[in-house]
Scaffold this motif. Structure first.
Motif: not given
Length: 438
Positions: A93-103
């Motif tokens: 959910g955090s990836a798909e909703n843009g809550y976390y930075v892709k590293l």
């Protein structure tokens, strides 16, 4: 934007550590759960402050409120956390909703390789979609559900002789769930040192995740699977297989035969209390608590540790977390600098020495690792067979459904194991249909 969790529960007041004196203008807030490893991270992070001048603040939330507090923070676009050590189940959910930075780009630029970390931790704590080279966190805290036992009771000569006569095997840490049940039954209701004791403390908590984490510790070894085909959501015959039914029946059998009276809503804290006070011979709990228990003034020297027992396969319920940069941070450069610093092998070695569970291969593959702590070898064994709950964006609804089904069957004694697992498929199918996955 889709929410990770439906409806705001009662938000717990977070436990914030005061910043160090002489704080720099450059400042980071790291959010995590309030438990022993968080205290170790505070100590470790003093080195980061000394090297960079960046002042570290910490927001630690008690486990029963951790998910509710942090997911609401992410959902609302809050500015509290620059860095978040979030549960593995949140990553989808955090990836798909843009809550976390892709590293990925950052890792490539700084020469940080995911090959340097244990594969199970990279898969569980870092990737979305699962198993793809798309990284949203650095493995931070390896963990699995394991077991603690009263070594002094197990080594009592009279008890050993009685057990051997009854079961024709030595009184030792059980290797299978069948042996676990026998051992728990042996201790249940027995008087030791003038006190009535019980067989085992297991997870039965309903409100957050407890009984699911406990029940899956039996389900996984017996053969429970979420899907027949990964990524297809074909749950019939996997979730409710005959093997899965047997595993759930075993978990309930241990609850009914061998837990302390009134043990209907127990999780980490209740189990620790039962064990430290001498109520139980064995306790289910996370490896994260083993460093503290080994040092405990009352029972530390009397405590042994063992890996979650097997059945058809060797398997343990995965715990642990990765550390992510929150996309909404106002200090992106500082947050990324912390990730770079934390990934260093020397920092990872110190993290292990302070009581954190490093995931770096330089730590885990060191010849001295297995002898470095009384639970180190068991940790390596457990992490070789970990399985995790759904990491889907709708994980919170999926978890709530399983919590209810497991508690209704195991604790409230409603229906059969097969009916509970059949009902779980119905619940999960409705959720995935709403998500457009089915």
């Amino acid at each position: 934007m889709k929410k990770l969790i439906g409806g705001a529960g009662a938000l717990a007041a977070a436990i914030a550590l005061a910043p160090t004196s002489g704080a720099q203008a450059d400042e980071l807030t790291l959010c995590w759960a309030a438990w022993d490893p968080a205290n170790a991270l505070v100590e470790l992070s003093k080195d980061f402050t000394a090297q960079t001048g960046t002042n570290m603040k910490f927001e630690f939330v008690p486990w029963p409120n951790f998910a509710d507090r942090m997911l609401n923070e992410l959902n609302s676009g809050g500015k509290l956390c620059d860095l978040l050590i979030g549960d593995s189940q949140w990553i989808g959910g955090s990836a798909e909703n843009g809550y976390y930075v892709k590293l990925n780009d950052f890792f490539d630029k700084e020469g940080i390789s995911m090959d340097d970390f244990a594969p199970a931790t990279v898969y569980a704590y870092s990737t979305w979609p699962k198993g793809t080279p798309n990284y949203w966190a650095l493995p931070a805290m390896g963990d699995a559900n394991g077991w603690f036992y009263r070594k002094d009771w197990f080594e009592n000569a009279d008890l050993m002789a009685e057990f051997k006569a009854k079961y024709n095997r030595d009184l030792a840490p059980p290797k299978t769930w069948a042996e676990l049940k026998e051992t728990a039954e042996f201790f249940q209701g027995r008087e030791i040192d003038g006190k009535k004791v019980y067989g085992a403390a297991i997870f039965t908590e309903r409100a957050s995740e407890g009984i699911t984490m406990g029940a899956t510790s039996a389900l996984y070894p017996y053969g429970f699977k979420y899907e027949n085909t990964p990524g297809k959501y074909d749950m019939e015959g996997a979730v409710n297989s005959a093997d899965a039914v047997a595993g759930l029946e075993m978990y309930k059998a241990i609850y009914e035969c061998c837990t302390p009276p009134g043990y209907t809503d127990s999780y980490m804290g209740e189990n620790l209390d039962a064990f430290k006070s001498g109520q139980v011979a064995m306790m289910m709990n996370w490896f994260a608590f083993m460093p503290g228990m080994a040092k405990d003034e009352t029972v530390g020297a009397k405590t042994g540790f063992f890996v979650n027992p097997g059945a058809k396969v060797a398997a343990s319920t995965l715990g642990g977390q990765g550390i992510s940069v929150v996309a909404n941070t106002d200090n992106m450069d500082g947050a990324l600098a912390y990730i770079k610093w934390f990934a260093q092998p020397d920092v990872q070695k110190k993290w292990w020495s302070l009581g954190g569970y490093a995931c770096h291969n330089d730590v885990l593959n060191d010849p001295s690792f297995k002898g470095s702590q009384p639970f180190a070898a068991q940790f390596l064994e457990a992490m070789g067979g970990v399985q995790d709950f759904w990491q889907e964006p709708a994980y919170a609804q999926l978890l709530q459904a399983m919590q209810k089904r497991m508690h209704d069957y195991v604790v409230a004694d409603k229906g059969t194991a097969k009916e509970a697992l059949d009902g779980l498929i119905v619940d999960w199918t409705a959720i995935f249909e709403e998500e457009g996955k089915l």
